[in-house]
Design an enzyme around this catalytic site. Structure first.
Site: not given
Length: 255
Positions: A146, A159, A163
């Site tokens: 991401s 998160y 990533k």
């Protein structure tokens, strides 16, 4: 199912989390390029719908209903793909389970599930794929990271960390597996409207994202799937250890 260039003809590809969103579109596009697609998801009804869609369009696909969040589940998914497909060439580590939380609100159960699906499964997938790929032919692994690995926002500590770790995994695996003719790359999508991201989107936020993107629009699942297909194909035969931002230019510009 037709494509101007069948650049994945007869390759067997396992796509995790392919029941919707980016995974589903990647399955469709790989099948259109001639691949035999193993569609993985936890929900049999999602898997069945994607398989039926691909077959109705003339492509080749079969379902792999396995929980890839465990080492045993990922090994079983790869083995089923290899057994039913007759070979194993491509792994797309796409599955994720995401919750955005402020630092004081992060809970162990949420973090563990995000790590199991979005981080550990990538490692188990690379391990299983390496064993399943032909020693002479090699293969390709594409990890879905991401732009949160490159620039982060509030409430994304877990998160963004996961990533970012995916990019580290990608580079380390590429360094180790290149001698086996296995290429390992990642794509870094920006905000893409999907069923899974709907809860974190609203019109005002989308408008702000569009305004800050040089291409003047949000990305689509088609955009990301095309990049994944490229990295999995022989057209990217000398490309490995890369984290490709598929983001309309938003990460590395300031408008």
């Amino acid at each position: 199912m037709s494509s101007a260039k069948l650049d994945l003809q007869d390759r067997v590809a396992l796509i995790t989390g392919a029941g919707n969103g980016i995974g589903r579109e990647t399955a469709r596009q790989m099948a259109a390029r001639g691949a035999v697609v193993a569609v993985n998801d936890l929900k049999p009804e999602f898997v069945g719908a994607v398989v039926d869609e691909i077959r109705a369009a003339g492509g080749r696909a079969f379902g792999v209903v396995q929980n890839i969040a465990t080492r045993e589940g990922m090994q079983a998914a790869v083995e089923q793909a290899r057994s039913e497909g007759g070979r194993f060439d491509i792994l797309v580590n796409n599955a994720a389970w995401v919750r955005y939380q402020a630092v004081p609100d992060i809970q162990p159960d949420t973090m563990e599930r995000m790590l199991d699906v979005g981080f550990k499964a990538v490692i188990w997938g690379i391990q299983a794929a390496t064993a399943a790929m032909d020693a002479e032919r090699g293969g390709a692994i594409v990890n879905v990271a991401s732009t949160a690995a490159l620039r982060s926002a509030p409430h994304s500590l877990v998160y963004s960390g996961i990533k970012s770790g995916i990019l580290g995994i990608t580079r380390a695996a590429a360094a180790e597996l290149g001698a086996r003719r296995i290429r390992v790359n990642a794509v870094c999508p920006s905000a893409v409207p999907t069923e899974g991201t709907q809860r974190n989107r609203n019109a005002e936020r989308d408008a702000a994202r569009v305004a800050s993107t040089p291409m003047g629009r949000l990305g689509t699942v088609e955009d990301i799937a095309r990049a994944i297909c490229f990295l999995a194909s022989d057209d990217a035969g000398f490309v490995t250890a890369q984290g490709l931002a598929v983001d309309g230019g938003v990460t590395f510009t300031n408008i």
